[in-house]
Design a protein around this motif. Structure first.
Motif, PDB file in Angstrom:
ATOM      1  N   GLY A   1       2.981   1.726  -2.326  1.00  0.00           N
ATOM      2  CA  GLY A   1       2.662   3.069  -2.809  1.00  0.00           C
ATOM      3  C   GLY A   1       3.848   4.015  -2.826  1.00  0.00           C
ATOM      4  N   VAL A   2       5.024   3.493  -2.567  1.00  0.00           N
ATOM      5  CA  VAL A   2       6.221   4.344  -2.601  1.00  0.00           C
ATOM      6  C   VAL A   2       6.679   4.462  -4.059  1.00  0.00           C
ATOM      7  N   ALA A   3       7.127   5.631  -4.426  1.00  0.00           N
ATOM      8  CA  ALA A   3       7.654   5.816  -5.782  1.00  0.00           C
ATOM      9  C   ALA A   3       9.018   5.129  -5.836  1.00  0.00           C
ATOM     10  N   ALA A   4       8.977   3.845  -6.106  1.00  0.00           N
ATOM     11  CA  ALA A   4      10.222   3.064  -6.068  1.00  0.00           C
ATOM     12  C   ALA A   4      10.429   2.377  -7.402  1.00  0.00           C
ATOM     13  N   ARG A   5      11.673   2.303  -7.786  1.00  0.00           N
ATOM     14  CA  ARG A   5      11.959   1.525  -9.002  1.00  0.00           C
ATOM     15  C   ARG A   5      13.262   0.780  -8.806  1.00  0.00           C
TER      16      ARG A   5
END
Ligand code: FAD
Ligand code: NAP
Length: 880
Positions: free
Chosen positions: A820-824
């Motif tokens: 759920g982390v805004a990771a890319r």
């Protein structure tokens, strides 16, 4: 393959090979085909051999690569017999030379002159090309080769009203055979490229008045023409074969000393002395090769431009004219530079004037002269030195239809697509000599032409031996080659100019970098490599069936390739074979040789509280007004090597581009301080930086972390520790090719574990120095193994295609996102482990670097309450 007899008129109705063009390329190809028993005919629009040197008879036309170099190497007797009368031979002498070659080898009997090829169609059933000519006849052949020249189609005049002029109009690229006498005439020359620069001084000697219409001033300098330099001739005569072999292993096909230093690694006085020497040499290529970064770095190039501008100012008496003649809108070498004889001096003559079309554009050519937006001029003759539809013009001028009637013109509508510049998919058995995507016009073309002829010849011989009838490159190979050609161009300054290399001189032509700028030597190696790997990227068909050896010959970014070659050339040791002390000394020496990175507002060193005592840090402050956010930065080096100095250019870069204070932390190193010292220090440092934000001059609450490699590892761990400890809040994490896991069995270790700078063995060495096997699986060493990644700061994970750490970086980005982390993840195509931090060295990573800097900037735009969120996550007890 059976030779098919020519008919009696010398015009073969069916031959093995049709060659279009009888210039340098066509003549040599014809010779080789005949020697090897292929029946062939060359179709040539002109009424004699010579190509470029047949058509460009304008006054002053001569080569600008020294004649010793700009000549054939394939006929040893010719090399001995033919003596050039000048360093840079004139057009008539070069034409005589090519005529002599044609006579000596009796080539004319296989050339149909005054015959223009208008169309060519692939007949798939018969596996033949039908080649149509302007005589209305057809020649059928198995192989169709366009040796039609890169600079053989003069640009259609795009000067309004040109057809109205009632005086004489001349085109430098189509100069009348009988010559032109300008005595007593009022003459206009439009264009100040190489043709203008060569012809203007000679036309000025004859004309009553000469008016030069200039749109873009050019970098030119004296050619210092004269007799062939004795030293060069002696060198050549002593060992012609050795001399030629050396030329083939250079960037431009001429033996010149390879630079080793960057322009700003020497003092200004030393630099100017080097430029003066280059200027006095009269050699076209030496400025581009004065320092390694001239064609790559704005400032380095600008130092050449300024030097040459000074020279122009010194040569031209009238300051206004001098200013008009001074190039300012493009970097040196990004449009083809010139060498000249008395070019700038010509503008000191009383009957010569310069019209700057940037100040007063041509409105129209009239019946009697030229009207600009400001004035009307009357002329007896207008000379168009306006250049060529380069590289693709002659090829697409012919209506070439390949498999299923595919039109080449249409296929290349958005720019040419080739494999190696020698073939294009959809067009079986069709070859281009020095075609787009090959070094061609960026080299001594005699060398490049010979290499292409040899390669095509060998391919035909191979097919004959293997009973293969049809060859065509695969789409995969072609796409990758187009990509590689662009990658090579994009790291240089050249695509920035409106040059004919970019197709920018022809209205409506797609803006694509046309030649291959990787250099003659590199290109030759690639072509040889393709063959050595079983014609990689080609599909063959024949009696023995179909063989397709699909694949990509170059995936690595060119700067990564150059870097790796340099390591090999320097005999760089394998770090894992060194003692820690020697490894550190080696790393420090390598770091010291880096370009310095951009200037920042302030750099200062200080101390912060680490986990077990004070740690040194280096702070970089932007020159822009604050308040700034702050980035806690952790250098790379496998927990063993590195310090703030090693990552100094990258930190400067981040400081400027993210517009943030960067605090580069010198965390404790292994083996003196083993796991978890580095991780604990990283977290302590983050905490200290957050607590001392105001003291550091940073905006409180705006904190991000960033780290490269092992630094990415401790940065990731610091985020987890901060989450688990309930603070400090971290706005975002940028992890550059981070170590996230101790498992070395991922595919990227197998694929990239050797030969791409960071090796599997070196990673093992790092791990061994850093952590006991039992500790390695701890999330503090392998953050990917944390029981939960939820509640961590938003992340950008940068991975590189040719990095053993690629897959663990990807895995971390995926796991973060899953939690759920805004990771890319952003993967650097063709890049290696050190591509991203290699500021001003690894230019292919410019875009990726900018992206991660802007991610940091975005993170720091506002403080985010991740620590608060994390505190509510039960799984975050993992590190407690
Ligand atoms: P070309 O010499 O251009 O020959 C191609 C031939 O194909 C032409 O004769 C043309 O008539 C014929 N042709 C084209 N289309 C058709 C058709 N449809 N049907 C029939 N015939 C056709 N390069 C260097 O390396 N060093 C130099 O110093 C240098 N100086 C140059 C100076 C000038 C003025 C110019 C214009 C170019 C110069 N070049 C130089 C580049 C030069 O073009 C090459 O070096 C070389 O001469 C090219 O040889 P080629 O055989 O590939 O093509
Ligand atoms: P070029 O380099 O393309 O130069 C053409 C010149 O004409 C440029 O100054 C261009 O201005 C100008 N021009 C074009 N269209 C114009 C328009 N509509 N109005 C006003 N000006 C216009 O062509 P080139 O001089 O024939 O040389 C082409 C190449 O051939 C060279 O780069 C070189 O590779 C080779 N060559 C070599 C030699 C040699 O010394 N051995 C000699 C001649 C040619 P912009 O720059 O603004 O477009």
């Amino acid at each position: 393959m059976d030779a098919i007899k020519s008919d009696s008129g010398g015009a073969a109705r069916e031959v093995d090979v049709v060659v279009v063009g009888a210039g340098f390329a066509g003549l040599y190809l014809l010779h080789e085909l005949r020697r090897l028993g292929f029946s062939s005919v060359a179709l040539e629009a002109a009424d004699d051999v010579g190509g470029t040197w047949y058509w460009n008879r304008y006054p002053g036309a001569r080569c600008d690569i020294e004649s010793i170099d700009y000549s054939y190497s394939w006929d040893p007797d010719l090399q001995r017999e033919w003596q050039w009368s000048e360093r840079y031979a004139t057009q008539p002498e070069i034409l005589r030379y090519l005529g002599h070659v044609a006579d000596k080898h009796d080539l004319r009997r296989d050339i149909r002159f005054s015959t223009r090829v208008t169309g060519a169609r692939w007949d798939a059933a018969a596996q033949r090309w039908s080649v149509r000519t302007d005589h209305g006849d057809e020649v059928r052949c198995r192989f169709y080769v366009m040796a039609t020249g890169c600079l053989s189609v003069p640009k259609t005049p795009d000067v309004p009203g040109h057809e109205r002029f009632r005086g004489a109009s001349y085109y430098t690229g189509r100069w009348p055979k009988e010559g032109v006498d300008f005595t007593g005439k009022r003459v206009a020359v439009i264009g100040t490229g190489s043709s203008g620069v060569q012809s203007i001084p000679i036309i000025a000697q004859q004309a009553k008045e000469l008016t030069v219409f200039q749109r873009t001033p050019n970098y030119s300098r004296p050619a210092k023409n004269g007799p062939v330099p004795k030293a060069k001739k002696a060198l050549f005569d002593a060992d012609p074969a050795g001399y030629r072999a050396a030329a083939r292993l250079t960037g431009a096909g001429v033996p010149v000393e390879k630079p080793e230093l960057r322009a700003f690694q020497v003092s200004e006085a030393e630099r100017r002395a080097r430029y003066e020497e280059a200027y006095q040499s009269g050699d076209l290529l030496v400025f581009g090769a004065a320092y390694t970064d001239i064609l790559f770095n704005d400032a380095a190039n600008e130092s050449v431009c300024e030097f040459l501008r000074d020279k122009i100012r010194a040569l031209v008496k009238d300051p206004d004219t001098a200013e008009m003649l001074t190039p300012r809108d493009h970097f040196y070498g990004t449009k083809r530079p010139c060498i000249d004889t008395n070019y700038f001096e010509t503008f000191n003559l009383p009957h010569v004037r310069l019209v700057d079309l940037r100040r007063e554009p041509i409105r129209t050519v009239t019946e009697t002269g030229i009207d600009t937006s400001a004035r009307s001029f009357e002329f007896d003759a207008i000379v168009y030195a306006t250049g060529f539809d380069a590289m693709t013009g002659a090829i697409v001028a012919v209506d070439v239809a390949g498999r299923d009637g595919l039109s080449l013109k249409q296929k290349w509508d958005h720019g040419p697509r080739t494999y190696l510049g020698v073939m294009t998919t959809g067009f079986p058995n069709f070859f281009t000599m020095t075609g787009p995507g090959s070094p061609s016009v960026l080299s001594n073309m005699a060398v490049s032409i010979e290499q292409h002829v040899d390669w095509v010849r060998d391919c035909l011989v191979h097919m004959r031996a293997e009973h293969l009838d049809v060859v065509e490159p695969t789409p995969t190979a072609e796409d990758a080659w187009v990509q590689h050609v662009n990658d090579c161009a994009d790291i240089t300054l050249l695509p920035r100019a409106n040059s004919w290399y970019m197709g920018a001189n022809v209205p409506g032509k797609p803006r694509v970098f046309l030649p291959y700028i990787g250099g003659v030597e590199r290109y030759r190696k690639i072509c040889d490599d393709v063959v050595a790997r079983g014609y990689l990227g080609f599909a063959f068909a024949g009696g023995s069936g179909r063989r397709c050896n699909d694949g990509v010959v170059r995936r690595l970014q060119p700067d990564a390739e150059i870097f790796l070659e340099m390591l090999t050339e320097l005999g760089a040791p394998r770090i894992e074979t060194l003692s820690v002390a020697d490894a550190r000394a080696f790393a420090a020496a390598s770091g010291a040789a880096q370009p310095p990175g951009p200037a920042v507002g302030e750099v200062r060193d200080g101390q912060l509280a680490g986990a077990a005592g004070p740690l040194a840090y280096r702070l970089y402050r932007p020159a822009t007004p604050g308040p700034h956010g702050v980035v806690a930065y952790f250098h790379g080096g496998g927990w063993v090597l590195g310090d703030p100095q090693s990552d100094d250019p990258f930190c400067r870069y981040l400081c400027v581009k993210a517009d943030a204070i960067v605090v580069s932390v010198n965390y404790r190193h292994a083996p003196e301080a083993r796991f978890p010292a580095a991780a604990d220090d990283a977290f302590a440092a983050v905490r200290w930086i957050a607590d001392h934000a105001a003291e550091l001059g940073a905006a409180p609450g705006r904190l991000a972390v960033c780290g490269w490699s092992a630094g990415g590892n401790v940065a990731a761990v610091a985020c987890q520790l901060a989450r688990d400890a309930g603070g400090p809040p971290i706005a975002g994490q940028v992890l550059v090719t981070p170590v996230t896991d101790c498992d070395l069995s991922r595919p990227s270790y197998a694929q990239n574990g050797e030969g791409y700078f960071l090796t599997t063995d070196l990673m093992r060495w790092f791990w061994d120095h850093y952590a006991d096997p039992a500790d390695r699986t701890s999330p503090k060493a392998s953050p990917l193994r944390a029981p939960s990644l939820a509640g961590l700061p938003p992340a950008l994970v940068v991975t590189c295609e040719f990095d053993p750490l690629r897959d663990e970086g990807s895995a971390y980005a995926v796991a973060l996102a899953k939690a759920g982390v805004a990771a890319r993840e952003r993967q650097g195509r063709g890049m290696i482990h050190n591509s991203v931090p290699g500021v001003d060295v690894m230019l292919s990573a410019v875009g990726l670097r900018a992206e991660l800097a802007s991610a940091l900037r975005a993170f720091l735009g506002a403080a985010t309450p991740h620590a608060t969120a994390a505190r509510r996550d039960p799984a975050s007890a993992a590190h407690a």
